[in-house]
Design a protein around this motif. Sequence first.
Motif, PDB file in Angstrom:
ATOM      1  N   THR A   1       0.835  -1.212   0.000  1.00  0.00           N
ATOM      2  CA  THR A   1       0.000   0.000   0.000  1.00  0.00           C
ATOM      3  C   THR A   1       0.861   1.250   0.000  1.00  0.00           C
ATOM      4  OG1 THR A   1      -0.094  -0.097   2.428  1.00  0.00           O
ATOM      5  CG2 THR A   1      -1.880  -1.164   1.192  1.00  0.00           C
ATOM      6  N   GLU A   2       2.150   1.091   0.319  1.00  0.00           N
ATOM      7  CA  GLU A   2       3.088   2.220   0.301  1.00  0.00           C
ATOM      8  C   GLU A   2       4.380   1.755  -0.328  1.00  0.00           C
ATOM      9  OE1 GLU A   2       5.824   4.051   3.656  1.00  0.00           O
ATOM     10  OE2 GLU A   2       3.770   4.827   3.879  1.00  0.00           O
ATOM     11  N   PHE A   3       4.886   2.518  -1.289  1.00  0.00           N
ATOM     12  CA  PHE A   3       6.108   2.119  -1.992  1.00  0.00           C
ATOM     13  C   PHE A   3       7.306   2.757  -1.291  1.00  0.00           C
ATOM     14  CE2 PHE A   3       8.684   2.161  -6.125  1.00  0.00           C
ATOM     15  CZ  PHE A   3       9.062   0.842  -5.971  1.00  0.00           C
ATOM     16  N   TYR A   4       7.862   3.809  -1.828  1.00  0.00           N
ATOM     17  CA  TYR A   4       8.961   4.476  -1.142  1.00  0.00           C
ATOM     18  C   TYR A   4       8.444   5.090   0.162  1.00  0.00           C
ATOM     19  CZ  TYR A   4      11.448   4.037  -5.609  1.00  0.00           C
ATOM     20  OH  TYR A   4      12.049   3.550  -6.744  1.00  0.00           O
ATOM     21  N   ARG A   5       9.306   5.126   1.150  1.00  0.00           N
ATOM     22  CA  ARG A   5       8.887   5.604   2.480  1.00  0.00           C
ATOM     23  C   ARG A   5       8.450   7.077   2.434  1.00  0.00           C
ATOM     24  NH1 ARG A   5      13.443   8.370   4.512  1.00  0.00           N
ATOM     25  NH2 ARG A   5      15.376   7.721   3.464  1.00  0.00           N
ATOM     26  N   GLN A   6       7.556   7.391   3.352  1.00  0.00           N
ATOM     27  CA  GLN A   6       7.012   8.747   3.439  1.00  0.00           C
ATOM     28  C   GLN A   6       7.435   9.464   4.712  1.00  0.00           C
ATOM     29  OE1 GLN A   6       5.198  10.060   0.832  1.00  0.00           O
ATOM     30  NE2 GLN A   6       5.824   8.135  -0.156  1.00  0.00           N
ATOM     31  N   THR A   7       8.243   8.804   5.523  1.00  0.00           N
ATOM     32  CA  THR A   7       8.714   9.430   6.761  1.00  0.00           C
ATOM     33  C   THR A   7      10.235   9.367   6.809  1.00  0.00           C
ATOM     34  OG1 THR A   7       8.515   7.317   7.943  1.00  0.00           O
ATOM     35  CG2 THR A   7       6.628   8.817   8.035  1.00  0.00           C
ATOM     36  N   GLU A   8      10.816  10.315   7.517  1.00  0.00           N
ATOM     37  CA  GLU A   8      12.277  10.349   7.655  1.00  0.00           C
ATOM     38  C   GLU A   8      12.727   9.244   8.606  1.00  0.00           C
ATOM     39  OE1 GLU A   8      13.820  12.129   5.701  1.00  0.00           O
ATOM     40  OE2 GLU A   8      12.445  13.736   5.147  1.00  0.00           O
ATOM     41  N   LEU A   9      13.865   8.650   8.299  1.00  0.00           N
ATOM     42  CA  LEU A   9      14.438   7.626   9.178  1.00  0.00           C
ATOM     43  C   LEU A   9      15.317   8.303  10.218  1.00  0.00           C
ATOM     44  CD1 LEU A   9      15.415   4.801   6.667  1.00  0.00           C
ATOM     45  CD2 LEU A   9      13.392   4.953   8.108  1.00  0.00           C
ATOM     46  N   VAL A  10      15.180   7.867  11.449  1.00  0.00           N
ATOM     47  CA  VAL A  10      15.938   8.460  12.545  1.00  0.00           C
ATOM     48  C   VAL A  10      17.009   7.484  12.987  1.00  0.00           C
ATOM     49  CG1 VAL A  10      15.844   9.369  14.886  1.00  0.00           C
ATOM     50  CG2 VAL A  10      13.944   9.793  13.304  1.00  0.00           C
ATOM     51  N   ASN A  11      18.242   7.956  12.989  1.00  0.00           N
ATOM     52  CA  ASN A  11      19.370   7.170  13.502  1.00  0.00           C
ATOM     53  C   ASN A  11      19.707   7.690  14.884  1.00  0.00           C
ATOM     54  OD1 ASN A  11      21.626   5.633  13.868  1.00  0.00           O
ATOM     55  ND2 ASN A  11      22.909   6.777  12.451  1.00  0.00           N
ATOM     56  N   SER A  12      19.820   6.790  15.819  1.00  0.00           N
ATOM     57  CA  SER A  12      20.074   7.217  17.191  1.00  0.00           C
ATOM     58  C   SER A  12      21.380   7.974  17.340  1.00  0.00           C
ATOM     59  CB  SER A  12      20.087   5.993  18.116  1.00  0.00           C
ATOM     60  OG  SER A  12      21.089   5.074  17.701  1.00  0.00           O
ATOM     61  N   LYS A  13      22.324   7.717  16.440  1.00  0.00           N
ATOM     62  CA  LYS A  13      23.630   8.366  16.546  1.00  0.00           C
ATOM     63  C   LYS A  13      23.683   9.675  15.765  1.00  0.00           C
ATOM     64  CE  LYS A  13      26.194   4.072  17.149  1.00  0.00           C
ATOM     65  NZ  LYS A  13      27.271   3.206  16.621  1.00  0.00           N
ATOM     66  N   GLN A  14      22.877   9.779  14.706  1.00  0.00           N
ATOM     67  CA  GLN A  14      23.021  10.934  13.838  1.00  0.00           C
ATOM     68  C   GLN A  14      21.756  11.140  13.016  1.00  0.00           C
ATOM     69  OE1 GLN A  14      26.531  10.832  11.361  1.00  0.00           O
ATOM     70  NE2 GLN A  14      25.423  11.758   9.680  1.00  0.00           N
ATOM     71  N   ASN A  15      21.268  12.339  12.981  1.00  0.00           N
ATOM     72  CA  ASN A  15      20.061  12.618  12.216  1.00  0.00           C
ATOM     73  C   ASN A  15      20.213  13.841  11.326  1.00  0.00           C
ATOM     74  OD1 ASN A  15      17.406  12.109  11.463  1.00  0.00           O
ATOM     75  ND2 ASN A  15      16.602  13.580  12.944  1.00  0.00           N
ATOM     76  N   VAL A  16      21.402  14.362  11.221  1.00  0.00           N
ATOM     77  CA  VAL A  16      21.660  15.531  10.384  1.00  0.00           C
ATOM     78  C   VAL A  16      22.951  15.313   9.631  1.00  0.00           C
ATOM     79  CG1 VAL A  16      20.434  17.145  11.892  1.00  0.00           C
ATOM     80  CG2 VAL A  16      22.865  16.695  12.283  1.00  0.00           C
ATOM     81  N   LEU A  17      23.158  16.106   8.592  1.00  0.00           N
ATOM     82  CA  LEU A  17      24.399  16.032   7.839  1.00  0.00           C
ATOM     83  C   LEU A  17      25.546  16.540   8.685  1.00  0.00           C
ATOM     84  CD1 LEU A  17      23.208  17.359   4.375  1.00  0.00           C
ATOM     85  CD2 LEU A  17      23.885  15.052   4.930  1.00  0.00           C
ATOM     86  N   ILE A  18      26.588  15.753   8.790  1.00  0.00           N
ATOM     87  CA  ILE A  18      27.792  16.163   9.513  1.00  0.00           C
ATOM     88  C   ILE A  18      28.979  15.783   8.660  1.00  0.00           C
ATOM     89  CG2 ILE A  18      29.173  15.866  11.590  1.00  0.00           C
ATOM     90  CD1 ILE A  18      26.644  15.050  13.051  1.00  0.00           C
ATOM     91  N   ASN A  19      29.725  16.802   8.224  1.00  0.00           N
ATOM     92  CA  ASN A  19      30.898  16.539   7.384  1.00  0.00           C
ATOM     93  C   ASN A  19      30.556  15.634   6.193  1.00  0.00           C
ATOM     94  OD1 ASN A  19      32.557  18.061   9.095  1.00  0.00           O
ATOM     95  ND2 ASN A  19      32.881  16.275  10.427  1.00  0.00           N
ATOM     96  N   ARG A  20      29.423  15.906   5.547  1.00  0.00           N
ATOM     97  CA  ARG A  20      28.979  15.174   4.363  1.00  0.00           C
ATOM     98  C   ARG A  20      28.610  13.720   4.660  1.00  0.00           C
ATOM     99  NH1 ARG A  20      33.459  17.016  -0.120  1.00  0.00           N
ATOM    100  NH2 ARG A  20      33.153  19.252   0.051  1.00  0.00           N
ATOM    101  N   GLU A  21      28.442  13.368   5.904  1.00  0.00           N
ATOM    102  CA  GLU A  21      27.987  12.028   6.248  1.00  0.00           C
ATOM    103  C   GLU A  21      26.482  12.072   6.505  1.00  0.00           C
ATOM    104  OE1 GLU A  21      30.186  10.051   9.315  1.00  0.00           O
ATOM    105  OE2 GLU A  21      32.012  11.162   8.843  1.00  0.00           O
ATOM    106  N   TYR A  22      25.760  11.057   6.042  1.00  0.00           N
ATOM    107  CA  TYR A  22      24.328  11.032   6.255  1.00  0.00           C
ATOM    108  C   TYR A  22      23.877   9.591   6.404  1.00  0.00           C
ATOM    109  CZ  TYR A  22      24.731  10.431   1.183  1.00  0.00           C
ATOM    110  OH  TYR A  22      25.101  10.009  -0.074  1.00  0.00           O
TER     111      TYR A  22
END
Length: 459
Positions: A175-196
């Motif tokens: 019923t849903e193809f590509y995800r519609q919500t952002e994935l949350v990583n416990s260690k990192q949730n923003v771009l830091i030094n081009r890492e994502y």
Amino acid sequence: MATGKIKIRFTDEIYGTRLEVAKILGTNNIDPFWAEIVEYRKSFSFDLKLVDVTNMPLFFCLGSYTRNKIKALDNVKGSYSDLINALAKDSMDYRSMTNKLYGSCLESIAKCNKLSLDQVSIENILSGHNVDYSFNAIQRYLSALRIIKDNNYKLVSEEILADLYAAVCGVPQITEFYRQTELVNSKQNVLINREYYSAPVSKIEQQMEQLLSLLQRRDLPLFAKVAINLYMFNAIKPFAKYNTEIALLTSKILLIEELGEAAIYLPIEAVLAKDDIGLASIIRESQKTRDLTYIVNEYLTLLNEVFETACNAFVKSALDSLEEDHEQDVKEVQEEAFEKVEPVEEKKVEQKFVHHDQTNVQLNPVSPVKTVEQTLPERELQRLTQELLETDPSLKKGQAHFYIRHREPGHFYTIEQYRKCEGCVYETARTSMDTLAMKGYYRREKVNNKKFVYTPVFK
């Protein structure tokens, strides 16, 4: 060291990162060297037509170092293909070997999900009798592999992605193809030094369109596309879950192009099951520099290990079967020897009579069944034997002699028959029959899980 040699050394001999180059040269002041290295690499670079989450282009360098890795992979791929294609698909050996390879696939995908499978659990999953709820996702992954096999997929499209995603989710239709919500990583949730950790929802469709387009390209080596596919699925994480599974399933579809059905059994799951600091560091390097060559080279190394492990499994299985066959036939020879009795003088009996109700019933001697070869004159059999030796000089005289006289379609021959026919020891008979089987004269089959028999193969 001359600057010209440095750029060649760190591109063609090893594909070094800036930090590795500085460490090897023993200096932090490598700006002049690094500028020349980067410029030299551009002459081997591919425009992948892929961008990262910041819309910056990703690239891949196909220099000598990477080409050599791909060449080594092509060689071991050929060995794997030869080994699995040498088995008849309807044979017990083929089913046994593919189940072992399936087991390796399931064991590694379980490891990716922080699960541990024992042999009993693997056998339950393969037979469709899994009773452990925690392994349901593994059972569904196996179902997805079988869907690929049954449908003979040869390219990756959104429609196929939807089919595979539904299979691993265990639903008839998503019923849903590509995800519609952002994935949350416990260690990192923003771009830091081009890492994502993953692509933003707003970027998923664009990046997946680019990836699917790249997978159709013919100017990139197959194994480079497989490695890039594994990396990009990890970087984008287009689905709400099971991204690792879809990355592996789509990679197997890519490999079908050159391996056919054998690609499905290849346990490439081990590549993503590897979880160590070194691999994570290489992934970060490719993210920061946008140079996918670092992670491609690492995945090529891991894929090589996968092929070698699979080839070794074939060799081990063959050796185990030969040892088992040897032990069984030795036992039979010993039992036969114990059963022998002293020969008695033969009496010529023309006919026998059975007395029943005072009536004599004559039993005529029964003639043995003759094969096609046995009906030929010995001179003709000798001529055929010599002709076979001339067309295949790698055969020994005894092997050709036996085969010419034992090649009736639908008949099965044993090592013991060879031993008696050629008057040799058991070990010579066994190796001779296996040689004839390996050369394609016979197909070897196991009977009642005990001994091997050999039936002629006609091409």
